[in-house]
Design a protein around this motif. Structure first.
Motif, PDB file in Angstrom:
ATOM      1  N   LYS A  54      -1.427  10.183  -9.479  1.00  0.00           N
ATOM      2  CA  LYS A  54      -1.550   8.802 -10.355  1.00  0.00           C
ATOM      3  C   LYS A  54      -0.276   8.446 -10.688  1.00  0.00           C
ATOM      4  O   LYS A  54      -0.084   7.026 -10.619  1.00  0.00           O
ATOM      5  CB  LYS A  54      -2.355   9.323 -11.464  1.00  0.00           C
ATOM      6  N   HIS A  57       1.246   6.314  -7.545  1.00  0.00           N
ATOM      7  CA  HIS A  57       0.416   5.305  -7.405  1.00  0.00           C
ATOM      8  C   HIS A  57       1.043   4.217  -8.326  1.00  0.00           C
ATOM      9  O   HIS A  57       1.194   2.974  -7.683  1.00  0.00           O
ATOM     10  CB  HIS A  57      -1.042   5.672  -7.444  1.00  0.00           C
ATOM     11  N   HIS A  58       1.272   4.523  -9.396  1.00  0.00           N
ATOM     12  CA  HIS A  58       1.219   3.292 -10.508  1.00  0.00           C
ATOM     13  C   HIS A  58       2.552   2.943 -10.335  1.00  0.00           C
ATOM     14  O   HIS A  58       2.946   1.669 -10.410  1.00  0.00           O
ATOM     15  CB  HIS A  58       1.034   4.064 -11.973  1.00  0.00           C
ATOM     16  N   GLY A  63      -1.765  -0.717  -9.281  1.00  0.00           N
ATOM     17  CA  GLY A  63      -3.465  -0.656  -8.916  1.00  0.00           C
ATOM     18  C   GLY A  63      -4.062   0.587  -9.186  1.00  0.00           C
ATOM     19  O   GLY A  63      -3.459   1.620  -9.359  1.00  0.00           O
ATOM     20  N   ARG A  64      -5.445   0.569  -8.585  1.00  0.00           N
ATOM     21  CA  ARG A  64      -6.016   1.773  -8.462  1.00  0.00           C
ATOM     22  C   ARG A  64      -6.603   2.030  -6.986  1.00  0.00           C
ATOM     23  O   ARG A  64      -6.594   1.032  -6.462  1.00  0.00           O
ATOM     24  CB  ARG A  64      -7.431   1.495  -9.452  1.00  0.00           C
ATOM     25  N   ARG A  66      -9.482   2.514  -4.110  1.00  0.00           N
ATOM     26  CA  ARG A  66     -10.438   1.854  -3.757  1.00  0.00           C
ATOM     27  C   ARG A  66     -11.161   2.523  -2.617  1.00  0.00           C
ATOM     28  O   ARG A  66     -10.476   2.801  -1.552  1.00  0.00           O
ATOM     29  CB  ARG A  66     -10.251   0.567  -3.241  1.00  0.00           C
ATOM     30  N   PRO A  68     -12.631   4.197  -6.214  1.00  0.00           N
ATOM     31  CA  PRO A  68     -12.032   5.040  -7.188  1.00  0.00           C
ATOM     32  C   PRO A  68     -12.387   6.238  -7.395  1.00  0.00           C
ATOM     33  O   PRO A  68     -11.595   7.343  -8.017  1.00  0.00           O
ATOM     34  CB  PRO A  68     -11.926   4.151  -8.513  1.00  0.00           C
ATOM     35  N   TRP A  74      -6.540   9.215  -5.875  1.00  0.00           N
ATOM     36  CA  TRP A  74      -5.262   8.880  -6.259  1.00  0.00           C
ATOM     37  C   TRP A  74      -4.383   9.199  -4.867  1.00  0.00           C
ATOM     38  O   TRP A  74      -3.264   8.504  -4.487  1.00  0.00           O
ATOM     39  CB  TRP A  74      -4.575   9.262  -7.330  1.00  0.00           C
ATOM     40  N   SER A  77      -5.249   7.378  -1.569  1.00  0.00           N
ATOM     41  CA  SER A  77      -4.885   5.707  -1.726  1.00  0.00           C
ATOM     42  C   SER A  77      -3.614   5.825  -1.374  1.00  0.00           C
ATOM     43  O   SER A  77      -3.328   4.889  -0.644  1.00  0.00           O
ATOM     44  CB  SER A  77      -5.694   5.355  -3.098  1.00  0.00           C
ATOM     45  N   HIS A 103      -1.945  -3.947  -5.361  1.00  0.00           N
ATOM     46  CA  HIS A 103      -0.776  -3.162  -5.338  1.00  0.00           C
ATOM     47  C   HIS A 103       0.296  -3.947  -6.314  1.00  0.00           C
ATOM     48  O   HIS A 103       1.126  -4.854  -5.360  1.00  0.00           O
ATOM     49  CB  HIS A 103      -0.400  -2.547  -4.123  1.00  0.00           C
ATOM     50  N   ASP A 149     -11.200  -8.360  -7.995  1.00  0.00           N
ATOM     51  CA  ASP A 149      -9.819  -7.789  -8.736  1.00  0.00           C
ATOM     52  C   ASP A 149      -9.092  -9.070  -9.480  1.00  0.00           C
ATOM     53  O   ASP A 149      -8.273  -9.327  -9.096  1.00  0.00           O
ATOM     54  CB  ASP A 149      -9.068  -7.083  -7.813  1.00  0.00           C
TER      55      ASP A 149
END
Length: 334
Positions: A54, A57-58, A63-64, A66, A68, A74, A77, A103, A149
């Motif tokens: 996570k 990713h951040h 973003g998150r 998909r 989720p 995490w 993705s 992103h 989004d």
């Protein structure tokens, strides 16, 4: 020896709390996966931790995931996006992917390194633009309206339409710049209409009051002839003063929630009730609740016998005979 096997240590690594190891791993790169996982069993297990991926990713994508809620979302993705962004054939493909997947970190970097991708578009001769027009469908802001989004749309909007501070003098814009900005905003509105993206449209109304977005939504496209509408979208049109015609009801009889919503608002649909009832029963195979309401509120047929015969022998149009509907039609025929 047994303790080493249980903890996964080989005796050479310091014994730290798991949180400390995860904190150390957060300074590494995901490309270090192989080295970390082969070091020891404990590191291999910790490297799979959700909080670590996570963080990656951040910090590296934004973003998150998909969708989720999948297991290891995490990590999956991140890996899928990381691979695609590396093998994408050109910068436009990378930008398109980054925007549609939310992103923000990748988009921010491209704003700094690939500024030509964000240059203003040429002016178009038409006042109203359509989402399928090639020049504007590839605009970063319009691409951001393809998904539900709002965060990525707000992020890119701030790039094109920055909010000046109170002590900052806004530089004057040329007439062409102002027109180009208006065309971009209207192209966004057009795509939001096509996607039935009500939340984004409401946001656009709030951030772009100086542009004729509201009027554009009311008059743009042929939404009054379309199917696959949603109650939220229709409620927004109602707020804007739209008037709903029987034609719209006629085309959305197969959607129970939309049909009932329109039946509460459409005036004079009973004048063409014979066509509406036939379409509901034969063409749209409308839900039972819609047919029941139409009959209750006075819908009729040219010939109940003919309607009943067409319903029973409807072929491909009537996929499943509803016994209740059949009973109602028989009762009317009597």
């Amino acid at each position: 020896m047994e303790e080493q096997q249980q903890t996964g240590h080989d005796g050479l690594l310091p014994e730290l709390p798991h949180e400390s190891w995860l904190r150390i791993f957060s300074f590494l790169s995901p490309s270090n996966s192989l080295h970390v996982c082969l070091t020891c069993k404990l590191w291999n297990e910790l490297w799979q931790d959700k909080s670590l991926w996570k963080h990656f990713h951040h910090s590296l994508l934004g973003g998150r995931p998909r969708p989720p809620l999948l297991p290891n979302a995490w990590k999956k993705s991140f890996k899928e996006s990381f691979v695609f962004l590396r093998i994408a054939r050109d910068a436009n493909s990378r930008l398109n992917y980054a925007i549609t997947h939310g992103h923000t970190v990748v988009v921010q970097k491209m704003m700094e390194t690939d500024t030509k991708l964000f240059h203003p578009l040429p002016l178009r001769s038409r006042r109203f633009l359509y989402h399928y027009e090639p020049s504007y469908s590839n605009h970063p802001l319009v691409i951001a309206t393809n998904e539900q989004d709002l965060a990525i749309f707000q992020f890119i909007w701030a790039f094109y339409f920055p909010t000046p501070s109170t002590d900052e003098q806004q530089p004057p814009r040329s007439p062409d710049d102002l027109k180009r900005m208006e065309q971009t905003v209207l192209a966004c509105a057009e795509n939001m209409i096509a996607k039935r993206n009500t939340s984004m449209l409401r946001h656009l109304f709030s951030v772009a009051p100086q542009y004729p977005v509201v009027e554009h939504v009311k008059t743009s496209g042929n939404w009054h002839l379309e199917i696959s509408l949603t109650v939220d979208f229709l409620a927004l049109l109602e707020e804007l003063g739209a008037v709903f015609q029987p034609t719209l009801l006629n085309r959305n009889l197969g959607n129970a929630s939309v049909a009932h919503w329109l039946l509460d608002r459409v005036k004079g649909w009973q004048l063409g009730s014979m066509n509406i009832l036939c379409r509901a029963v034969i063409d749209e195979n409308a839900p039972r609740s819609v047919v029941k309401r139409l009959l209750k509120e006075g819908a009729s047929a040219f010939s109940w016998g003919q309607l009943l015969e067409e319903y029973v022998s409807g072929g491909e149009k009537v996929k499943v005979l509803d016994k209740k509907v059949l009973k109602w039609l028989l009762k009317k025929h009597e």
